[in-house]
Write an enzyme that holds these catalytic residues in place. Sequence first.
Site, PDB file in Angstrom:
ATOM      1  N   SER A  56      45.958  41.162  39.657  1.00  0.00           N
ATOM      2  CA  SER A  56      45.077  40.440  40.729  1.00  0.00           C
ATOM      3  C   SER A  56      43.683  40.293  40.503  1.00  0.00           C
ATOM      4  O   SER A  56      42.931  40.862  39.023  1.00  0.00           O
ATOM      5  CB  SER A  56      43.937  41.952  41.328  1.00  0.00           C
ATOM      6  OG  SER A  56      43.508  42.827  40.998  1.00  0.00           O
ATOM      7  N   ASP A  57      42.944  39.495  41.106  1.00  0.00           N
ATOM      8  CA  ASP A  57      41.665  38.434  40.580  1.00  0.00           C
ATOM      9  C   ASP A  57      40.847  40.040  40.773  1.00  0.00           C
ATOM     10  O   ASP A  57      41.216  41.227  41.906  1.00  0.00           O
ATOM     11  CB  ASP A  57      41.358  37.753  41.602  1.00  0.00           C
ATOM     12  CG  ASP A  57      39.537  36.711  40.451  1.00  0.00           C
ATOM     13  OD1 ASP A  57      39.643  37.502  39.856  1.00  0.00           O
ATOM     14  OD2 ASP A  57      39.676  35.665  40.957  1.00  0.00           O
ATOM     15  N   TRP A  58      39.396  39.799  39.991  1.00  0.00           N
ATOM     16  CA  TRP A  58      38.406  41.704  40.836  1.00  0.00           C
ATOM     17  C   TRP A  58      38.025  42.210  41.449  1.00  0.00           C
ATOM     18  O   TRP A  58      37.219  40.932  42.276  1.00  0.00           O
ATOM     19  CB  TRP A  58      37.500  40.958  39.738  1.00  0.00           C
ATOM     20  CG  TRP A  58      38.060  41.604  38.226  1.00  0.00           C
ATOM     21  CD1 TRP A  58      37.500  43.169  37.543  1.00  0.00           C
ATOM     22  CD2 TRP A  58      39.176  41.538  36.965  1.00  0.00           C
ATOM     23  NE1 TRP A  58      37.321  42.510  35.730  1.00  0.00           N
ATOM     24  CE2 TRP A  58      38.950  42.132  35.983  1.00  0.00           C
ATOM     25  CE3 TRP A  58      40.208  40.752  37.098  1.00  0.00           C
ATOM     26  CZ2 TRP A  58      39.710  42.293  34.900  1.00  0.00           C
ATOM     27  CZ3 TRP A  58      41.004  40.457  36.215  1.00  0.00           C
ATOM     28  CH2 TRP A  58      40.491  40.722  35.168  1.00  0.00           C
ATOM     29  N   GLY A  90      40.738  41.440  44.519  1.00  0.00           N
ATOM     30  CA  GLY A  90      41.511  40.784  44.570  1.00  0.00           C
ATOM     31  C   GLY A  90      42.351  41.561  46.193  1.00  0.00           C
ATOM     32  O   GLY A  90      42.782  41.072  46.521  1.00  0.00           O
TER      33      GLY A  90
END
Length: 741
Positions: free
Chosen positions: A262-264, A266
């Site tokens: 995941s993006d941080w 996300g």
Amino acid sequence: MKKLVMSALLLGASATTQAQSLPVYLDESKPLEQRIDDALSRMTLDEKIAVIHAQSKFSSPGVKRLGFPDLWTDDGPHGVRPDVLWDEWEQAGQTNDSCVAFPALTCLAATWNPELARLYGESLGEEALYRGKSVMLGPGVNIYRTPLGGRNFEYMGEDPWLASRMVVPYVQGLQSKGVAACVKHYALNNDEEYRHQVNVIVSDRALHEIYLPAFKAAVQEGGAWSIMGAYNLYKNQHNCHNATMLNKILKKDWGFDGVVISDWGGCHDTDEAVKNGLDLEFGTWTDGLTMGATNAYDNYYMALPYKKLIREGKYTTKELDEKVRRVLRLFYRTTMKRNKPYGFLCSESHYDAALKIAQEGIVLLKNDRNLLPIDLKTTKRILVVGENAIKMMTVGGGSSSLKVQKEILPLDGIKARFAGADVDFARGYVGDTVQSYNGVTVGRSLYETRSQEELTAEAVEKARQADVVIFVGGLNKSNYQDCEGHDRQSYDLPYAQNEVIEAILKVNPRLIYVNISGNGAVLPWIQKVPAVVQAWFIGSEAGEAIASVLAGDVNPSGKLPFTWYASLDQCGAHATKSYPGTWREDYKIIDEEYKEGIYVGYRWTDSRKIKPLFAFGHGLSYTTFKVGKATANTQELTPTTQLTITVPVTNTGNRAGSETVQLYITAKGSKIDRPVKELKAFRKVYLQPGETHNVELTIGADALSYYDEATGAWRTEAGKYEALIGTASNQLPAKFAFTLQ
């Protein structure tokens, strides 16, 4: 001799016995999947849950009981970001975490040189190894849809073929060092403003033809070991847990066997994360232990909440085991890989690589009256104007901000190279006086007390006395410019740059404009300025690279990886009024429909017969080239054969230099909606004065295909086609007609 032989036999027997005593998951002689099966069978539920979410800002836990080290990630893709504290964004204060800053990826794309992409990945991988990082969060390959995109400088331009050819060797080079690439941001990540709330509405054809090819190439050709989900939504699901994007396209259709990270922040929902393809969750509470629960990491969506649902019987461990299997595969490729090469930090070879990429990526946009290269025989007084000549560009801009061992500023590089001349400086304008970002200071003080009127007057007065003026301007990495978290609010150059340039031109027309940016901009004075250079954000060797091109030590060979519009209304996203989207009634989600469809960049300007300021693929040289008549091995292409087109290219000038030969395909009389032309092959060639080289460009039937929404598959259309070959999308003198059977 007998004793030596006996000793060797005993050693061999000992090694064999030792290997036989190893558990399967540690035995490197066993097949990878068998080792994964064995490790998975030994893990407890708590250990499985632990490895699928973060334990700190940039790390996730290994399995200590079984000897799996922790997994450390770090931001890229232009260098290894300095270490932060375990649970805060503040710098850790280390003294051994400086790095080499490589040019931003727009510059890499502008080289049109896949060999340099491989060199880039290898060099970055060595720096990451030295710093103990197993996953570099990059490269980025989102498509340049609008020049207002705040993060465009991190990506590889507007064309899916160019981005595909450049990302594959980058990934391969990085992973050859045992460091995973984490290709980002998958996908449709073209907005920074309200990036968690943008729901993209796009046709299946545009999705597959424009926005996905570079990701697909990174996975299927580059063999990427991890992918980062994007913040935005598609089909009303966040892309970090999106059934269509992750389960169907990425994992099922493309066969991706790596980890979706995941993006941080996300990840937004446990059920969706469990079912829709997320494997490793990072950054859900971006302030870690200072916000949320006191055990914030254990309360991530894929931590205790997930374990609770398993214990309650809502889920079996089927989905969990699949996620853990992928994470273990990543462990074996990185942290558990025993034969990794050695890492190096700030080595001479890395600076050489950064310099070479920067020099090849710089684009000569305009050079009237041959003002460039600067002739030192007739140029004794040089005036450098502009804040960007003294501003560090490795600091700021969001997650790609770096702490460099050195950054040669443009002014310093120019002074060093033109030491035989009198080089003076005038600031010209004030843009950003911030002295630090994320704990990294900017070096030279940018504090300024003078008014704009005083700064303009100083620049004009000094320009009167100069033989040539080098104006170093453009954008910077402040908010609302080239920066993560915000998009640009205007296509104009910021601050008072236009005012200062116009004032200088009145007293000295010999002005060279050097633009520092990852985006295009309106240049209202373009007809009056004889020379324009696009110099990007080019990292540690910026000043030396710029000076070497201005002096002619390096013959510029960069080509634009995007269309440089004269105004925003030339861009499809703006002409269709589909950017930046519309808020729903509850003001929680923005729906943004990509109404321009497949017509992005030059595809749009071609279809509307618009003449941009500078065309896609444009870039001049200090020498000249001639493209001759195209020939080919056949005039009839079939689905199982290849067409190789040969075109002679001659250096007709008096300097050695490189030219990029570009091949575009046009479908003649197509029954479906097709762009006027599409890039399908290119090759960069270096030629001495007078030298001719026969450049071969090969395509298959897939270069003629389109995505058929009715069947959800790629199709080719039999009929007549034409290959257009030249040196820019608007300079294609050679043509070759052929048919597809």
